[in-house]
Scaffold this active site. Structure first.
Site, PDB file in Angstrom:
ATOM      1  N   ASP A 153      29.768 -57.720  -4.528  1.00  0.00           N
ATOM      2  CA  ASP A 153      29.022 -57.852  -5.764  1.00  0.00           C
ATOM      3  C   ASP A 153      28.398 -59.238  -5.746  1.00  0.00           C
ATOM      4  O   ASP A 153      28.725 -60.078  -4.905  1.00  0.00           O
ATOM      5  CB  ASP A 153      29.944 -57.652  -6.970  1.00  0.00           C
ATOM      6  N   TRP A 154      27.512 -59.498  -6.688  1.00  0.00           N
ATOM      7  CA  TRP A 154      26.716 -60.726  -6.635  1.00  0.00           C
ATOM      8  C   TRP A 154      27.593 -61.953  -6.876  1.00  0.00           C
ATOM      9  O   TRP A 154      28.264 -62.074  -7.900  1.00  0.00           O
ATOM     10  CB  TRP A 154      25.584 -60.640  -7.655  1.00  0.00           C
TER      11      TRP A 154
END
Length: 866
Positions: free
Chosen positions: A280-281
């Site tokens: 995920d970011w």
């Protein structure tokens, strides 16, 4: 409603005794064991061609090209939410990775589809697939290589959790079917799906590790992980998803993005996942550690703090290859998985480049907004990708609408009925369409939650507009305060619109930091008081609810004037006409609850409450185990206000004429032995020439852009050769492969798990006076003799009819697989199935509540019970 019950006498029993395993972990024992090395991809026949093509390419890549494809170019360093570097010599561009699961985020001329929870409420596999096709077509049309969806985690373990609405509901089979159908639809267009968030990310607060401290640890025992949270991911892998996104949180005290057991052991080995695994970011925690743990792609590429121009990978990954800390074999597999997925979806064949910018709606602008000084150019071409997807979006929004209550057949409404419409949820956003970034407000009709799982609305027909278009006899009070002095006619009907919102943690809306902390499970904007005020004046009140999840109705649900209640979920752009289609009887409601609605929040296990503490890592112990949502209510013998699967219609249905067919005999407690793994691509393991990551001559660098190049790569090889210091590898690290997991063997696990054991066909008949659609839900009841703690009923399949005219019938065929009749054997590390002998109950009804209350053991062997 009529219940059908079938026993499979003399077909299913246990032949092996098993010690009853606890369904909850000991908090002090919740540590994730190491699992190394990372299994290579390419050993399954479904991916053979793609891996052969990838091997030819990767075998000729330089070190810089390999690192380029594994590392994002940095936050705001391109048009998309994230993009990799490129390998242009081989025709591979920067790969665009972009949100969202319900539409193209921060774009233009795209469809804002209904949210996942709305899709789940349809219980319609065809609409699930059609929405996936629409999402894929729009992703392809915009040049998005990887669309970040579908979501099958979180799964409503925490009813107040912020992002449950992005998934399909509170049951693993509903999540699994919704996710798999979406993946198949999306990838039929050539777009790569990204199944997320893997795994245990059930609340928004404290999910991320930051400079302030670690994200919470979801402590989940092995059996619960497999039977609840992993179930939909296994089906997504089986459907062929090209990528999987790791969650922010820890699982059993190990960060998901470098949890070797989750990535190497479960996802890649046991489930046979052949695509690539991404963060995920800004969820990457380390460079060498994450690579060894099986991570294949870092997004958006930055280190812990974005926009500093540094990375855990990029040039640091180049360094780790040259000094030998990361085996070249691991990097080769990372790149091969990415390139093979690109080939698997046919993206080498005229796949468009990005033609939009998620950073601005202007036609021209900076090409790299994250850089202080950036070249400019055309960033938005305003390509319209909507097509006829509004038809699918409207059908989903309409067929998801769930009728909870309809006393005295108050609905459908007459077109000349005198109406008074209350609530801001019936109207438009007073600040304008899409005025709130990422839908981060609750103003007007609630079409979706907030956060990265949203998209801009291309248009919105509000309920107010749609009702006004149908009838001239409606008076609108678009306020959440009931007007004083209102004296309606005795025949007037009040339509009261209320909502409940939630979203992602980076936005706080009305003091709710993603999760519903301020409002709990009650309506926002004093919605309960608005309903009560209307009920004090009107003799007939219809309540319409747009909500992200379960909502408490007790303040007014039993008031005599409250005659009808509809949950319209999160309808996306089609909020208005999808609702009037139901209100005025053009269609009968056919939606069903994808979660349970309790009387009070205290009806849930205490362990599913939101957790909040200012310092130290939160330990979120999943002590309720497999007993979430309706499984808990059944196990605790708690009657909910409305059960999972509940949904009324304007007509009635009967379910009859069951025909059970044995397809695959279950003659052993465990699946047949898996086949051996096929071969995987192999490459030379010699350390590459350092010059492959030296800065090219006359290279025009973009500040903060993440590159694979090093200033003095020769010195790295020299220093590592002369150094006697050993790298501090993670505990348990080894290069000796584990034996192939017995539960594996194919995409999603051992292929035999997905053999259909039985088909059950039932005849669904419209016994009422109006046309409508029915849902047949099949629940499995495993026998007491399994010697394992199991819920009394578990959803395993469902089927929805077409529109049936009065008296019309349709046969619905439901499948039961070997896995559907299994529990996870922690000791053996395999799925254990009931075999020939005692009874398994197959319950079929229109909802879980329609199955009735009875001692099922008393009717074993009697066939169908009514």
């Amino acid at each position: 409603m009529i219940l059908l019950y079938l026993t499979l006498s003399c077909l299913i029993s246990w032949t092996l005794a098993a010690q009853r395993s606890p369904h909850h972990p000991r908090a002090d024992a919740a540590y994730s064991p190491p699992y190394y090395p990372a299994p290579n991809g390419g050993w399954l026949s479904e991916w053979t061609s793609a891996y052969e093509k990838a091997q030819k390419i990767v075998g000729n890549m330089t070190l810089a090209e390999k690192v380029n494809l594994t590392t994002g170019t940095g936050e705001f360093m391109g048009p998309c939410a994230g993009q990799t570097g490129s390998a242009l010599r081989f025709g591979i561009p920067n790969l665009c990775l972009h949100d969202s699961p319900l539409g193209i985020r921060n774009s233009d001329h795209n469809t804002a589809f209904p949210a996942g929870v709305t899709v789940g409420a349809t219980f319609d596999k065809d609409l699930m697939y059609e929405r996936g096709v629409g999402l894929g077509e729009e992703a392809r049309g915009k040049g998005v290589n990887v669309l970040l969806g579908p979501v099958v985690g979180p799964t409503f373990r925490k009813p107040r959790g912020g992002r449950g609405w992005e998934g399909f509901g509170a049951d693993p089979s509903l999540q699994a079917i919704g996710g798999a159908q979406t993946i198949k639809g999306m990838q039929s267009t050539g777009a790569i799906s990204c199944l997320k968030h893997f795994i245990g990310n059930e609340q928004e607060m404290h999910r991320e590790t930051s400079v302030l401290g670690p994200g919470y640890s979801s402590n989940i025992d092995d059996r619960t992980l497999h039977e609840i949270y992993l179930w939909p991911f296994a089906e997504g892998v089986r459907a062929g998803t090209g990528s999987v996104m790791m969650a922010y949180n820890d699982v059993n005290r190990s960060a998901c993005s470098q949890n070797s057991l989750l990535i190497n052991g479960i996802l890649k080995d046991e489930l046979g996942f052949q695509g690539f695994v991404m963060t995920d970011w800004l969820a990457q925690m380390g460079g060498v550690s994450s690579a060894l743990a099986g991570l294949d792609m870092a997004m958006p590429g930055d280190g812990l703090i974005p926009l500093l121009g540094d990375s855990y990978w990029g040039s640091e990954l180049s360094r780790s290859i040259l000094n030998g800390t990361v085996p070249l074999e691991r990097l080769n597999d990372m790149v091969t998985r990415i390139v093979a997925t690109w080939y698997q979806m046919g993206q080498d064949e005229d796949y468009p480049l990005p033609n939009f910018s998620s950073n601005t709606l202007d036609e021209t602008g900076p090409l790299y907004p994250g850089a202080l000084i950036s070249p400019t150019g055309v960033v938005n071409q305003y390509v319209n990708v909507e097509g006829t997807h509004n038809i699918t979006a409207n059908a989903i929004a309409r067929d998801a609408i769930t009728l909870l209550k309809n006393d005295n057949n108050t609905l459908p409404l007459s077109k000349n009925a005198s109406l008074h419409v209350f609530g801001t949820d019936a109207g438009a956003n007073s600040d304008g369409l899409n005025s709130c970034s990422d839908q981060g407000c609750d103003n007007g009709v609630l079409t979706m939650g907030w956060g990265s799982g949203t998209s801009r609305l291309p248009y919105l027909v509000t309920p107010q507009e749609a009702i006004a278009n149908v009838t001239p006899t409606a008076t609108f009070h678009i306020s959440d305060t009931f007007p004083s002095g209102l004296t309606p006619n005795a025949s007037s009907i009040a339509l009261v619109f209320i909502n409940a919102d939630s979203g992602e943690n980076y936005i706080t809306v009305e003091n709710n930091p993603g999760d519903r902390t301020t409002t709990d499970l009650y309506a926002w904007h004093n919605g309960d008081e608005l309903v009560e005020a209307a009920a004090a004046v009107f003799s007939r009140v219809v309540v319409i609810i747009h909500t992200v999840g379960p909502i408490i109705l007790e303040n007014w649900i039993d008031l005599d004037p409250v005659k009808a209640v509809l949950i319209a979920h999160l309808p996306g752009q089609e909020a208005g006409y999808s609702l009037t289609d139901i209100l005025y009887g053009d269609y009968s409601p056919s939606g069903h609850l994808p979660y349970t609605i309790p009387f009070n929040e205290s009806n849930y296990p205490a362990s599913v409450s939101l957790l909040n503490q200012p310092f130290g890592q939160i330990q979120d112990d999943f002590t309720e185990g497999i007993y979430i949502d309706y499984r808990h209510f059944l196990n605790a013998n708690i009657t909910p206000r409305y059960p999972f699967g509940h949904g009324l219609s304007y007509t009635t249905f009967s379910i009859s004429d069951p025909v059970l067919t044995t397809v695959t005999p279950l003659d052993s407690a465990y699946s047949p032995s898996r086949t051996a793994k096929g071969s995987t691509p192999s490459y030379p393991t010699t350390i590459p020439d350092p010059d492959e990551v030296a800065w090219p001559d006359n290279f025009n660098r973009i500040w903060r852009y993440l590159y694979p190049y090093l200033d003095d790569p020769d010195s790295i090889v020299s220093n590592s050769t002369n150094s006697s210091a050993a790298y501090p590898y993670p505990d348990g690290y080894t290069t000796t492969a584990h034996p192939a997991p017995r539960a594996g063997g194919g995409q999603g696990g051992n292929p035999a798990l997905f053999d259909v054991a039985f088909t059950l066909s039932v005849l669904v008949t419209n016994t009422g006076s109006r046309s409508g659609r029915a849902v047949a839900q099949l629940y499995v009841e495993l026998p007491d003799t399994i010697d394992a703690d199991v819920p009394s009923r578990q959803l395993r399949d469902f089927g929805k009819t077409g529109t049936l005219q009065p008296g019309g019938s349709e046969t619905v065929v439901l499948n039961v697989t070997r896995k559907d009749l299994s529990v996870w054997d922690v000791g053996v590390q395999d799925w254990r199935t009931v075999v020939d002998g005692e009874g398994v109950g197959l319950w079929v009804g229109e909802s879980l509540g329609s199955l009735g209350e009875r001692d099922v053991r008393a009717i074993f062997g009697r066939g169908w019970g009514l």
